[in-house]
Enzyme design. Structure first.
Site, PDB file in Angstrom:
ATOM      1  N   ASP A  95      33.874  40.138  17.260  1.00 33.18           N
ATOM      2  CA  ASP A  95      34.445  38.899  17.323  1.00 33.18           C
ATOM      3  C   ASP A  95      34.981  38.767  16.021  1.00 33.18           C
ATOM      4  O   ASP A  95      34.960  39.515  15.208  1.00 33.18           O
ATOM      5  CB  ASP A  95      33.238  38.020  17.751  1.00 33.18           C
ATOM      6  CG  ASP A  95      31.994  37.819  16.630  1.00 33.18           C
ATOM      7  OD1 ASP A  95      32.178  38.573  15.590  1.00 33.18           O
ATOM      8  OD2 ASP A  95      31.151  37.328  16.847  1.00 33.18           O
ATOM      9  N   SER A  96      35.483  37.535  15.686  1.00 33.62           N
ATOM     10  CA  SER A  96      36.189  37.327  14.648  1.00 33.62           C
ATOM     11  C   SER A  96      35.519  36.563  13.447  1.00 33.62           C
ATOM     12  O   SER A  96      36.118  36.335  12.389  1.00 33.62           O
ATOM     13  CB  SER A  96      37.684  36.486  15.087  1.00 33.62           C
ATOM     14  OG  SER A  96      36.924  35.170  15.450  1.00 33.62           O
ATOM     15  N   GLY A  97      34.528  35.929  13.701  1.00 33.27           N
ATOM     16  CA  GLY A  97      33.833  35.084  12.621  1.00 33.27           C
ATOM     17  C   GLY A  97      34.190  33.398  13.465  1.00 33.27           C
ATOM     18  O   GLY A  97      33.646  32.643  12.572  1.00 33.27           O
ATOM     19  N   GLY A  98      34.718  33.322  14.327  1.00 38.79           N
ATOM     20  CA  GLY A  98      34.999  31.985  14.787  1.00 38.79           C
ATOM     21  C   GLY A  98      33.857  31.349  15.227  1.00 38.79           C
ATOM     22  O   GLY A  98      33.956  29.779  15.127  1.00 38.79           O
ATOM     23  N   PHE A  99      32.979  32.151  15.823  1.00 40.92           N
ATOM     24  CA  PHE A  99      31.722  31.366  16.344  1.00 40.92           C
ATOM     25  C   PHE A  99      30.801  30.771  14.994  1.00 40.92           C
ATOM     26  O   PHE A  99      30.142  29.917  15.265  1.00 40.92           O
ATOM     27  CB  PHE A  99      30.799  32.423  17.074  1.00 40.92           C
ATOM     28  CG  PHE A  99      29.634  31.738  17.640  1.00 40.92           C
ATOM     29  CD1 PHE A  99      29.712  30.660  18.859  1.00 40.92           C
ATOM     30  CD2 PHE A  99      28.397  31.718  16.957  1.00 40.92           C
ATOM     31  CE1 PHE A  99      28.405  30.077  19.208  1.00 40.92           C
ATOM     32  CE2 PHE A  99      27.190  31.163  17.508  1.00 40.92           C
ATOM     33  CZ  PHE A  99      27.277  30.230  18.644  1.00 40.92           C
ATOM     34  N   ASP A 149      39.228  31.952  15.529  1.00 40.86           N
ATOM     35  CA  ASP A 149      39.660  30.570  16.298  1.00 40.86           C
ATOM     36  C   ASP A 149      38.341  29.582  15.619  1.00 40.86           C
ATOM     37  O   ASP A 149      37.478  30.047  15.092  1.00 40.86           O
ATOM     38  CB  ASP A 149      39.515  30.594  17.633  1.00 40.86           C
ATOM     39  CG  ASP A 149      37.950  31.179  18.093  1.00 40.86           C
ATOM     40  OD1 ASP A 149      37.581  31.967  17.294  1.00 40.86           O
ATOM     41  OD2 ASP A 149      37.584  30.611  19.452  1.00 40.86           O
ATOM     42  N   GLN A 192      40.646  28.032  24.141  1.00 49.53           N
ATOM     43  CA  GLN A 192      39.864  26.841  23.955  1.00 49.53           C
ATOM     44  C   GLN A 192      40.604  25.740  24.708  1.00 49.53           C
ATOM     45  O   GLN A 192      41.383  25.663  25.368  1.00 49.53           O
ATOM     46  CB  GLN A 192      40.060  26.788  22.343  1.00 49.53           C
ATOM     47  CG  GLN A 192      39.112  27.700  21.531  1.00 49.53           C
ATOM     48  CD  GLN A 192      37.663  27.884  21.729  1.00 49.53           C
ATOM     49  OE1 GLN A 192      37.049  27.098  22.378  1.00 49.53           O
ATOM     50  NE2 GLN A 192      36.955  28.836  21.030  1.00 49.53           N
ATOM     51  N   ASP A 269      29.130  38.727  27.091  1.00 48.06           N
ATOM     52  CA  ASP A 269      28.141  39.087  25.916  1.00 48.06           C
ATOM     53  C   ASP A 269      27.381  38.037  25.755  1.00 48.06           C
ATOM     54  O   ASP A 269      27.597  36.817  26.044  1.00 48.06           O
ATOM     55  CB  ASP A 269      28.882  39.637  24.882  1.00 48.06           C
ATOM     56  CG  ASP A 269      29.363  38.343  24.130  1.00 48.06           C
ATOM     57  OD1 ASP A 269      28.474  38.067  23.233  1.00 48.06           O
ATOM     58  OD2 ASP A 269      30.160  37.585  24.388  1.00 48.06           O
ATOM     59  N   CYS A 307      12.952  48.845  38.651  1.00 44.90           N
ATOM     60  CA  CYS A 307      13.523  49.289  37.360  1.00 44.90           C
ATOM     61  C   CYS A 307      13.465  50.607  36.913  1.00 44.90           C
ATOM     62  O   CYS A 307      12.351  51.032  37.274  1.00 44.90           O
ATOM     63  CB  CYS A 307      13.201  48.200  36.327  1.00 44.90           C
ATOM     64  SG  CYS A 307      14.346  48.464  34.786  1.00 44.90           S
ATOM     65  N   CYS A 309      14.126  51.666  33.959  1.00 44.54           N
ATOM     66  CA  CYS A 309      13.997  51.988  32.332  1.00 44.54           C
ATOM     67  C   CYS A 309      12.652  52.435  32.101  1.00 44.54           C
ATOM     68  O   CYS A 309      11.662  52.570  32.787  1.00 44.54           O
ATOM     69  CB  CYS A 309      14.392  50.539  31.728  1.00 44.54           C
ATOM     70  SG  CYS A 309      12.987  49.224  31.769  1.00 44.54           S
ATOM     71  N   CYS A 312       9.377  50.264  32.255  1.00 44.17           N
ATOM     72  CA  CYS A 312       8.926  50.148  33.558  1.00 44.17           C
ATOM     73  C   CYS A 312       8.498  51.552  34.253  1.00 44.17           C
ATOM     74  O   CYS A 312       7.315  51.419  35.026  1.00 44.17           O
ATOM     75  CB  CYS A 312      10.046  49.477  34.634  1.00 44.17           C
ATOM     76  SG  CYS A 312      10.409  47.877  34.197  1.00 44.17           S
ATOM     77  N   HIS A 338      14.339  46.867  28.348  1.00 46.83           N
ATOM     78  CA  HIS A 338      14.167  46.596  30.044  1.00 46.83           C
ATOM     79  C   HIS A 338      15.263  45.454  30.195  1.00 46.83           C
ATOM     80  O   HIS A 338      15.918  45.587  31.230  1.00 46.83           O
ATOM     81  CB  HIS A 338      12.784  46.042  30.075  1.00 46.83           C
ATOM     82  CG  HIS A 338      12.758  45.414  31.770  1.00 46.83           C
ATOM     83  ND1 HIS A 338      13.031  45.896  32.732  1.00 46.83           N
ATOM     84  CD2 HIS A 338      12.749  43.895  31.852  1.00 46.83           C
ATOM     85  CE1 HIS A 338      13.075  44.925  33.840  1.00 46.83           C
ATOM     86  NE2 HIS A 338      13.067  43.897  33.148  1.00 46.83           N
TER      87      HIS A 338
END
Length: 379
Positions: A95-99, A149, A192, A269, A307, A309, A312, A338
């Site tokens: 990601d760009s750092g916008g968050f 952004d 946005q 994500d 499951c 994994c 489990c 899990h």
């Protein structure tokens, strides 16, 4: 010019806008719709790259802002890029750092040139511009990178959101011009506009005119009601091209994934599965489970019999409860494995259901287990 990314549409669902596809990147082809585990600091917490391969992870996400501060993009570049630095051979997205413009709102100031920050670790002054965000991501070397952004808060006034959208569009163009590796890194534009349909449409149309290899839907899951988020997705996707991937940022709950897929989203994500795992919560085919509950103290059955994994297959609820209640790292690791495997398997099931035109039936079955009886999808 060589294309850094290709999207192939394989199958459309007959009763919704869901689509089954594949994305080809320099580090392999991935199947969509898909969920991406979050590895903020070049590591998915408690998991090794070998664990990620084992549970069927395709793309993982790392964070530009945090890697800029530690260890520094120059060190990652010196190591040969993120893939070599963390020894992960699959595709990576940054990601760009916008968050962080949103999450660090108390220690930052937005200007036309970029965002002035205080380093959240030591208080040092920092400045992140669209050009700097792209330069850091060029040095990190991820397969898919994001435009810088502003992720605006919810709620926001129309005037605030309009100014923010226009600035984010200017930043997107500046980032595009600054991008030094267009042949092997796919730069996505970020739609946005908050809850304002007109602004979402304007943002999407303007970014499509700039012709990015893919598009993200940002500014969701920031405190708005679910039905508002679903409308934000609808408003953004209406004007996004069919021949490019669509990525809904920061969403990982079971219902939001289904509702996103039904609207035509390809990529998701979220930190949710690993974050709740560290606190003892498990996502299972029978619904969400709090492993700390006393009723599991003498329960020697698997966490989720459906499951595959290692948590489990090899351990019991009683043992997992003991580990979590004693704050043991192994417990956090096993529950993280899990929860990620649960979501990755859910995406595998969703892909197969789209191919077989039974996505709505799968949704209803999963919603019943999670007691999500009310849906707002309209499908």
């Amino acid at each position: 010019m060589k294309k850094p990314l290709d999207y192939t549409l394989i199958k459309k669902d007959i009763r919704s806008k869901a689509r089954r596809g594949a994305i080809t990147t320099p580090h392999g082809t991935v199947q969509t719709p898909m969920f991406m585990p979050v590895g903020t600091l070049a590591t998915v917490k408690f998991l090794s790259p070998e664990d990620l391969y084992k549970i069927g992870s395709q793309v993982i996400l790392s964070n530009t802002y945090h890697l800029w501060l530690r260890p520094g993009e120059h060190i990652v570049k010196q190591a040969g890029g993120l893939h070599k630095f963390m020894n992960y051979d699959g595709p990576i997205l940054t990601d760009s750092g916008g968050f962080q413009v949103f999450s660090l709102s108390q220690i930052r100031k937005i200007e036309e040139e970029g965002v002035a920050f205080r380093n959240h670790l030591n208080g040092d002054k920092l400045f992140l511009s669209p050009e700097k965000a792209i330069q850091i991501q060029n040095d990190l070397g991820a397969d898919i990178i994001m435009s810088f952004d502003e992720c605006p808060p919810y709620p926001a006034t129309y005037e605030y959101m309009k100014d923010s959208v226009e600035r984010t569009l200017r930043w997107a163009k500046r980032g595009q011009l600054a991008h030094q590796r267009p042949d092997d890194q796919a730069l996505f534009g970020i739609v946005q506009g908050g809850s304002f349909t007109e602004l979402r449409h304007h943002s999407a149309k303007s970014l499509v005119e700039m012709d990015f290899p893919g598009y993200s839907i940002g500014g969701t899951s920031v405190g708005e009601p679910k039905e508002v988020m679903y409308k934000m997705i609808d408003d953004a996707i209406e004007f996004l091209p069919e021949d490019k991937p669509r990525y809904l940022m920061g969403v990982g709950s079971v219902d939001a994934i289904f509702e996103g897929v039904l609207r035509g989203v390809d990529m998701f994500d979220c930190v949710l599965p690993t974050r709740i795992a560290r606190h003892g919560a498990a996502m299972t085919t029978q619904g969400r489970v709090n492993i700390k509950n006393n009723k599991f103290a003498e329960d020697f059955t698997p966490l989720d019999p459906a499951c595959d994994c290692e948590a489990c297959q090899n351990y019991t609820k009683a043992y997992l409860r003991h580990l979590i209640r004693c704050n043991e790292g192994l417990g956090m690791r096993l529950l993280s494995i899990h929860n990620l495997r649960f979501l990755l398997k859910l995406m595998e099931d969703i892909r197969l259901a789209i191919e077989e035109d039974r996505l709505l039936e799968l949704r209803d079955q999963v919603y019943e287990a999670y007691e999500l009886h009310e849906t707002k999808s309209g499908f």
